[in-house]
Write an enzyme that holds these catalytic residues in place. Sequence first.
Site, PDB file in Angstrom:
ATOM      1  N   GLU A   6       0.801  -1.227   0.000  1.00  0.00           N
ATOM      2  CA  GLU A   6       0.000   0.000   0.000  1.00  0.00           C
ATOM      3  C   GLU A   6       0.831   1.273   0.000  1.00  0.00           C
ATOM      4  O   GLU A   6       0.534   2.213  -0.743  1.00  0.00           O
ATOM      5  CB  GLU A   6      -0.974   0.008   1.190  1.00  0.00           C
ATOM      6  CG  GLU A   6      -2.214  -0.860   0.999  1.00  0.00           C
ATOM      7  CD  GLU A   6      -1.952  -2.338   1.234  1.00  0.00           C
ATOM      8  OE1 GLU A   6      -0.836  -2.689   1.672  1.00  0.00           O
ATOM      9  OE2 GLU A   6      -2.872  -3.146   0.990  1.00  0.00           O
ATOM     10  N   PHE A  33      -7.043  -0.245   5.085  1.00  0.00           N
ATOM     11  CA  PHE A  33      -5.747  -0.543   4.472  1.00  0.00           C
ATOM     12  C   PHE A  33      -4.985   0.744   4.150  1.00  0.00           C
ATOM     13  O   PHE A  33      -3.801   0.720   3.853  1.00  0.00           O
ATOM     14  CB  PHE A  33      -5.916  -1.421   3.221  1.00  0.00           C
ATOM     15  CG  PHE A  33      -6.573  -2.759   3.502  1.00  0.00           C
ATOM     16  CD1 PHE A  33      -6.577  -3.293   4.787  1.00  0.00           C
ATOM     17  CD2 PHE A  33      -7.179  -3.492   2.490  1.00  0.00           C
ATOM     18  CE1 PHE A  33      -7.189  -4.516   5.055  1.00  0.00           C
ATOM     19  CE2 PHE A  33      -7.789  -4.712   2.743  1.00  0.00           C
ATOM     20  CZ  PHE A  33      -7.800  -5.227   4.032  1.00  0.00           C
ATOM     21  N   HIS A  38     -10.864  -4.618  10.346  1.00  0.00           N
ATOM     22  CA  HIS A  38     -11.418  -4.468   8.996  1.00  0.00           C
ATOM     23  C   HIS A  38     -12.637  -3.550   8.923  1.00  0.00           C
ATOM     24  O   HIS A  38     -13.180  -3.344   7.858  1.00  0.00           O
ATOM     25  CB  HIS A  38     -11.820  -5.843   8.436  1.00  0.00           C
ATOM     26  CG  HIS A  38     -10.715  -6.540   7.708  1.00  0.00           C
ATOM     27  ND1 HIS A  38      -9.498  -6.783   8.274  1.00  0.00           N
ATOM     28  CD2 HIS A  38     -10.646  -7.044   6.441  1.00  0.00           C
ATOM     29  CE1 HIS A  38      -8.722  -7.417   7.392  1.00  0.00           C
ATOM     30  NE2 HIS A  38      -9.394  -7.575   6.282  1.00  0.00           N
TER      31      HIS A  38
END
Lengths: 322, 325
Positions: free
Chosen positions: A58, A84, A127
């Site tokens: 990322e 993320f 998440h």
Amino acid sequence: MRTVSYIQAVTEAMTEEMERDESVFIMGEDVAWNMMGDCTGLVEKFGTERVRNTPISEAGFVGAGAGAAMVGMRPIVHMLIAPFMYVAFDQIVSIISKSTYTYGGQARLPITLRAPMMYGVSNAAQHSDRPYATLMTIPGLKLIAPATPHDAKGMLKAAIRDDNPVISFEDRSLWGQSGEVPDDDLIVPLGHAAVRREGTDVTVVTVAGAITLGLAAAEQLAAEGVSVEVVDLRSIVPMDTETILDSVAKTGRLLIADPAHEMGSVASEISAVVAQHGFWNLQAPIARVTTPHTHMPFNADLEKLLLPNADKIVSEVRALME
Amino acid sequence: MITVDDDLLREMYRRMSRIRKFEDTTKELLLAGELYGAFHTSTGQEASIVGSCMALRIDDSMVGTHRSHGHPIGKGAQLDRLLAELMGKETGVNQGKGGSMHLSDFSIGSLGETSIVGSGLPVATGAALAYKMRGDDNVSLCFFGDGASNQGTFHESLNLAAIWKLPVVYVCENNGYGELTSAKDAISVEDISIRAVGYDMPGVTVDGQDVLAVFEAVSEAVDRARRGDGPSLVETKTYRFENHAVGRLPEHYRSAEEVEYWRTERDPLALFRQVLIERGFDEQQIDDLEAAVSEEIVAAIEFARQSPAPPPEAAFTHLFSPSAG
Ligand SMILES: Cc1ncc(C[n+]2csc(CCOP(=O)(O)OP(=O)(O)O)c2C)c(N)n1
Ligand SMILES: [Mg+2]
């Protein structure tokens, strides 16, 4: 007009902008495989150069998006899901948000980060974040949270054409919802809230997927004789405080429904703005329906307990009306 | 062996001399209180900078670091606007908003410098991605230090560049230290260029005090990138003559003898002067060149001093680029 789903609207926006402008491309993990279902048809149309799978890297590919933007490309960087972004946080903060300013206007950064948010589906704490408030504290970024298929398309297209970094927080609880989208080129300028339902007693400002809850609550309250005005924030930065203040001037009551954690939230910011600039119009304290300051648990019932829902909005509004 | 004609030799020396004098002058101004802020000089690293930059075309891009007063100079930037930036003036390259660690001059292909160690590597990689996607024949070059080679962004960038075969050259200026910590104590390998092996790209280590050696190695890497054959890693072994940041820190982590050795035996300007003499230049020519640079510096200081400070409104401009979609 056609009826399309939110996710289709997103795909249409990307497809049309890639057709229109060669410098637009998308990259991210498994985008060419259309893993999330939001890149349908893209690789077939544009090939793997412009629909570019990245390694799980990322910081590398978000920063590469910044570099490509600085020399004239218009990357759409797909984050898979919003948390993320943390892995690329320095690139977002130190490079993407600051380069135009620090270099005295020499750098342009027409980059769009797509940050789908997935919460309320038992993915546990790591998440499930809705991190727009964290990013809101950083000058130099535009943040949007489109809440209808119409806006998902029109705002994403506007974001891609914008010469500045835009992070689009797509609430995945909305991806499956359908709505009307015009056939012709649709641009929804960034920075404007939308009044989704007019009312006279209470203003309910909703952030991202809370629109569904706000409208449901308004319906229920209407049956009780309470007239709710629902304002869909849509654009977090810049924030359309004028529309909110105007609405509060009319209703005299404010509730903010925001799926993110309460402390230092978008709801907090709106509260502060209204307390500071709309105080004398208020007939009751400001109410917030948010997620309490704890992490998202895996257990489905526990998670549900924490998240905003229509019933919580209804009971808070009732309290405001007392 | 790459050929370097007299004009190019002269230009290399001129730019190295500009960097040296610019740094010596700005250091003085800083210590005298006329400049302020964190101040990392590139004194001692002139050959590494100029040898690398001059292997690029003006329309090729580069990204620098917190220690990059010298890099835009190496790429051909005018001194006056750089100095004005160090003074925080409106006429500065960044209009007084970047300062010492963020000098950028897009007009000569400097895409900026970043003070978060290692954060420039993905940016340079992305510029190379853009060149490749558009079919441009430009090359992107990224400077970074030995310390930065331990950041994840270094490894991520080299991997991306390798799998996508990007036209990028990574130049690691190994000056032996990251802040006060010796590279020996912080880096798993003696030669950072070895790390290229992990990314299946060429990696070479060169004497960073020898401008022609750097020029040759970087030129080869640039040619390779321009041909479409992908990225390279070049490590220049160099040394910073000054402390990590001017006027701020203890220097007990390295010996005076070590510093003295590099200053007397390994000064890139002295070494290059020797080469020029061997190539038929005479001392007078070189002295004249230096005198001309000194005049440029005087003029730059004058320009910076005369320049206006940014108005208060400037604190709010450039947060966003003007045109919105
Ligand atoms: C991410 C980050 N961590 C720490 C620092 C503080 N810092 C500034 S310069 C520096 C040393 C960098 O070493 P190197 O990459 O070798 O560059 P050099 O200073 O030797 O040119 C450090 C640790 C920083 N600026 N950014
Ligand atoms: Mg170092």
